[in-house]
Scaffold this motif. Structure first.
Motif, PDB file in Angstrom:
ATOM      1  N   ALA A  88      -8.721  46.513 -98.883  1.00  0.00           N
ATOM      2  CA  ALA A  88      -8.723  46.061 -97.490  1.00  0.00           C
ATOM      3  C   ALA A  88      -7.434  46.525 -96.817  1.00  0.00           C
ATOM      4  N   CYS A 128     -11.736  45.175 -93.760  1.00  0.00           N
ATOM      5  CA  CYS A 128     -11.367  43.763 -93.944  1.00  0.00           C
ATOM      6  C   CYS A 128     -11.814  43.214 -95.302  1.00  0.00           C
ATOM      7  N   LYS A 154      -8.582  34.432 -94.819  1.00  0.00           N
ATOM      8  CA  LYS A 154      -8.599  35.817 -95.263  1.00  0.00           C
ATOM      9  C   LYS A 154     -10.042  36.237 -95.493  1.00  0.00           C
ATOM     10  N   PRO A 155     -10.429  37.425 -95.002  1.00  0.00           N
ATOM     11  CA  PRO A 155     -11.808  37.884 -95.211  1.00  0.00           C
ATOM     12  C   PRO A 155     -12.114  37.983 -96.709  1.00  0.00           C
ATOM     13  N   ALA A 157      -6.150  42.731 -92.632  1.00  0.00           N
ATOM     14  CA  ALA A 157      -6.916  41.669 -93.283  1.00  0.00           C
ATOM     15  C   ALA A 157      -6.001  40.695 -94.021  1.00  0.00           C
TER      16      ALA A 157
END
Length: 187
Positions: free
Chosen positions: A93, A85, A103-104, A97
């Motif tokens: 990622a 992620c 969004k991470p 993700a």
């Protein structure tokens, strides 16, 4: 004075009515494809920041956080559970993700934005409505290992990262989840 009290009561009732309409009328779009309203985003970000700071007060960092063993242990967990992620040096990622909201974040500078205690608290408890899980099923030592890794991440390049992952694999890189061994995949 009575008029002011009635005016405030009226404003309060209108606010409650509007909030009820938004919540129960389905007016607030909870889809991951549309961003929060600006006010919602600011409120959530402010609450997240202050909650983490408050709950992490008093967490004491272990004195051996700088050891290679902690760094390698943290790389083991990060490569297995976090890089998909958050990405990693030389690692993108995964597609999953990209579809998450929020969004991470890429964690290259996370150790500069949070204290070590705050990072530990985030790892242990996760963050609601963000996709960040709680790793409370891990022992505290495992979580501190990840904090040690995150501290070193800003200066890390792809070769450094791959070397740590290889060291973790050679050391038997695994950790426990509810008493179940989860081996680290070989690179």
């Amino acid at each position: 004075m009575k008029r002011l009290a009635w005016s405030l009561a009226g404003i309060l009732l209108v606010g409650i009515g509007a909030g009820t309409a938004v919540v129960f009328g389905g007016l607030y779009d909870v889809g991951a494809t549309s961003p929060h309203w600006r006010l919602t985003y600011r409120v959530l970000e402010t609450a997240r920041f202050h909650s983490i700071r408050h709950h992490a007060e008093g967490i004491t960092t272990p004195v051996d956080l700088e050891t290679q063993a902690r760094l390698v242990g943290g790389a083991s967990h990060f490569s297995t559970h976090c890089a998909s992620c958050h990405s990693a040096p030389g690692v993108e990622a995964e597609d999953m993700a990209e579809g998450m909201y929020p969004k991470p974040p890429v964690l290259n500078d996370v150790a500069q934005r949070y204290t070590q205690g705050e990072l530990f608290w985030i790892l242990k408890h996760g963050i609601k409505m963000s996709g960040m899980p709680s790793w409370a099923d891990h022992g505290d030592d495992d979580l501190w290992n990840i904090v040690a890794f995150l501290k070193k991440l800003p200066g890390m390049n792809s070769s450094d990262y791959q070397a740590l992952v290889a060291q973790a694999g050679a050391a038997g890189g695994h950790h426990m989840h509810h008493d179940m061994d989860m081996p680290m995949p070989r690179q």
